[in-house]
Design a protein around this motif. Sequence first.
Motif, PDB file in Angstrom:
ATOM      1  N   UNK A 154       0.831  -1.209   0.000  1.00 52.36           N
ATOM      2  CA  UNK A 154       0.000   0.000   0.000  1.00 52.36           C
ATOM      3  C   UNK A 154       0.867   1.261   0.000  1.00 52.36           C
ATOM      4  N   UNK A 155       1.931   1.266   0.826  1.00 55.58           N
ATOM      5  CA  UNK A 155       2.839   2.413   0.859  1.00 55.58           C
ATOM      6  C   UNK A 155       3.545   2.583  -0.475  1.00 55.58           C
TER       7      UNK A 155
ATOM      8  N   UNK B 279       3.249   5.842  -3.035  1.00 56.00           N
ATOM      9  CA  UNK B 279       4.400   6.601  -3.524  1.00 56.00           C
ATOM     10  C   UNK B 279       4.390   6.690  -5.053  1.00 56.00           C
ATOM     11  N   UNK B 280       4.016   5.573  -5.706  1.00 54.69           N
ATOM     12  CA  UNK B 280       3.933   5.591  -7.167  1.00 54.69           C
ATOM     13  C   UNK B 280       2.830   6.530  -7.640  1.00 54.69           C
ATOM     14  N   UNK B 281       1.695   6.515  -6.931  1.00 50.62           N
ATOM     15  CA  UNK B 281       0.583   7.387  -7.304  1.00 50.62           C
ATOM     16  C   UNK B 281       0.971   8.858  -7.180  1.00 50.62           C
ATOM     17  N   UNK B 282       1.799   9.178  -6.186  1.00 52.61           N
ATOM     18  CA  UNK B 282       2.256  10.562  -6.027  1.00 52.61           C
ATOM     19  C   UNK B 282       3.094  11.011  -7.210  1.00 52.61           C
TER      20      UNK B 282
ATOM     21  N   UNK C 187      -0.508   1.031 -10.199  1.00 52.80           N
ATOM     22  CA  UNK C 187      -0.277  -0.413 -10.108  1.00 52.80           C
ATOM     23  C   UNK C 187      -1.637  -1.095 -10.117  1.00 52.80           C
ATOM     24  N   UNK C 188      -1.769  -2.107 -10.937  1.00 49.76           N
ATOM     25  CA  UNK C 188      -3.035  -2.823 -11.015  1.00 49.76           C
ATOM     26  C   UNK C 188      -3.224  -3.708  -9.797  1.00 49.76           C
ATOM     27  N   UNK C 189      -4.460  -4.159  -9.604  1.00 46.28           N
ATOM     28  CA  UNK C 189      -4.764  -5.024  -8.465  1.00 46.28           C
ATOM     29  C   UNK C 189      -4.018  -6.345  -8.574  1.00 46.28           C
ATOM     30  N   UNK C 190      -3.876  -6.867  -9.785  1.00 45.93           N
ATOM     31  CA  UNK C 190      -3.152  -8.137  -9.960  1.00 45.93           C
ATOM     32  C   UNK C 190      -1.677  -7.972  -9.614  1.00 45.93           C
TER      33      UNK C 190
ATOM     34  N   UNK D 200       2.752  -8.850  -5.720  1.00 48.44           N
ATOM     35  CA  UNK D 200       3.788  -8.361  -4.798  1.00 48.44           C
ATOM     36  C   UNK D 200       3.540  -8.884  -3.391  1.00 48.44           C
ATOM     37  N   UNK D 201       2.305  -8.891  -2.953  1.00 48.78           N
ATOM     38  CA  UNK D 201       1.998  -9.417  -1.616  1.00 48.78           C
ATOM     39  C   UNK D 201       2.343 -10.905  -1.523  1.00 48.78           C
ATOM     40  N   UNK D 202       2.079 -11.636  -2.595  1.00 49.10           N
ATOM     41  CA  UNK D 202       2.403 -13.054  -2.604  1.00 49.10           C
ATOM     42  C   UNK D 202       3.913 -13.262  -2.589  1.00 49.10           C
ATOM     43  N   UNK D 203       4.630 -12.384  -3.309  1.00 53.24           N
ATOM     44  CA  UNK D 203       6.085 -12.479  -3.362  1.00 53.24           C
ATOM     45  C   UNK D 203       6.713 -12.307  -1.986  1.00 53.24           C
ATOM     46  N   UNK D 204       6.194 -11.358  -1.207  1.00 55.61           N
ATOM     47  CA  UNK D 204       6.739 -11.087   0.121  1.00 55.61           C
ATOM     48  C   UNK D 204       6.014 -11.855   1.228  1.00 55.61           C
ATOM     49  N   UNK D 205       5.083 -12.721   0.865  1.00 56.46           N
ATOM     50  CA  UNK D 205       4.400 -13.538   1.860  1.00 56.46           C
ATOM     51  C   UNK D 205       3.427 -12.770   2.719  1.00 56.46           C
TER      52      UNK D 205
END
Length: 310
Positions: A36-37, A41-44, A49-52, A57-62
Amino acid sequence: MITFVVRRLLLGLFTVWLISMLAFAIIQLPPGDFVDSYIANLAAGGASVSADEANAMRKLYGMGQPIYVQYGKWIIRVVTGDLGESMEWRRPVSEVIGDRIWLTLLLSFAALLVTWGLALPIGIFSAVRQYSVADYIFTLVGFIGIAVPNFLLALIILYAAFRYLGLSVGGLFSAEYALAPWTWDKVKDLSWHLPLPALILALSGTAQLIRIMRANLLDELRKPYVVTARAKGLSEMRTILKYPVRAALNPFASNIAYLFPYLVSGSIIISIVLGLPTVGPLLVRALIAQDVYLGGAIVLLLGVLTVIGT
């Protein structure tokens, strides 16, 4: 004796384990996570970033797993000597921390030496010359040292050095050595820059230890054995240094167990103000980005230092 040492070691390991759990959990308490952070930062910057992609990314970092599963995997890696991988830097935590942890320890040790070098003689002098003009001056300076935050003192010194001397006193290295590999010239450059931040960091602890040393020595100087030593003709300096000072040093020395971790953690704000390449700015950045592995590793290292000191 062996039983006592083993019991203390086991208690220390248990304490470190509790610290690791608290550090890992508290860093994740704010709403959202690192992804989310990262997206914010990218949105700023106008990117998206798409939902997929976010789920990948969440899956990558567990991050999709329960917190106790994430903690279990992390602590197993820590036990094997692997502090994990920083999500923000995308590098192993040990590489991100790198020289910063050693510079943090060096700064803290230097501050500890300055604290002892100032507090011990001033505390002895204040006790021996109780209620003298110098005692009142040292007492006033000590109270100011306790009351004024170290970061405010750092800001004042930065302003005064730049305003009146035209000097930039921030950092631990000159510009040409900041990113250079370690050489003898870089070590000498570090030795020139180290005293000022060490002094700033030490002032608060120095003021407290001066009061402790003064109070302890005053108690000892009123005891009968000191009167007896003087009555037998022992010189004043030997009378004070041989027995009362040694007795007064016991609580003075034991206070290091709490002073050293305070110096390490207290250097965080000082490092940000003075631009020091220590773990302080890294920790703040990791907490803002919710980089749990980097932030958790730094907090865990601070906790280990506290346990070792105690």
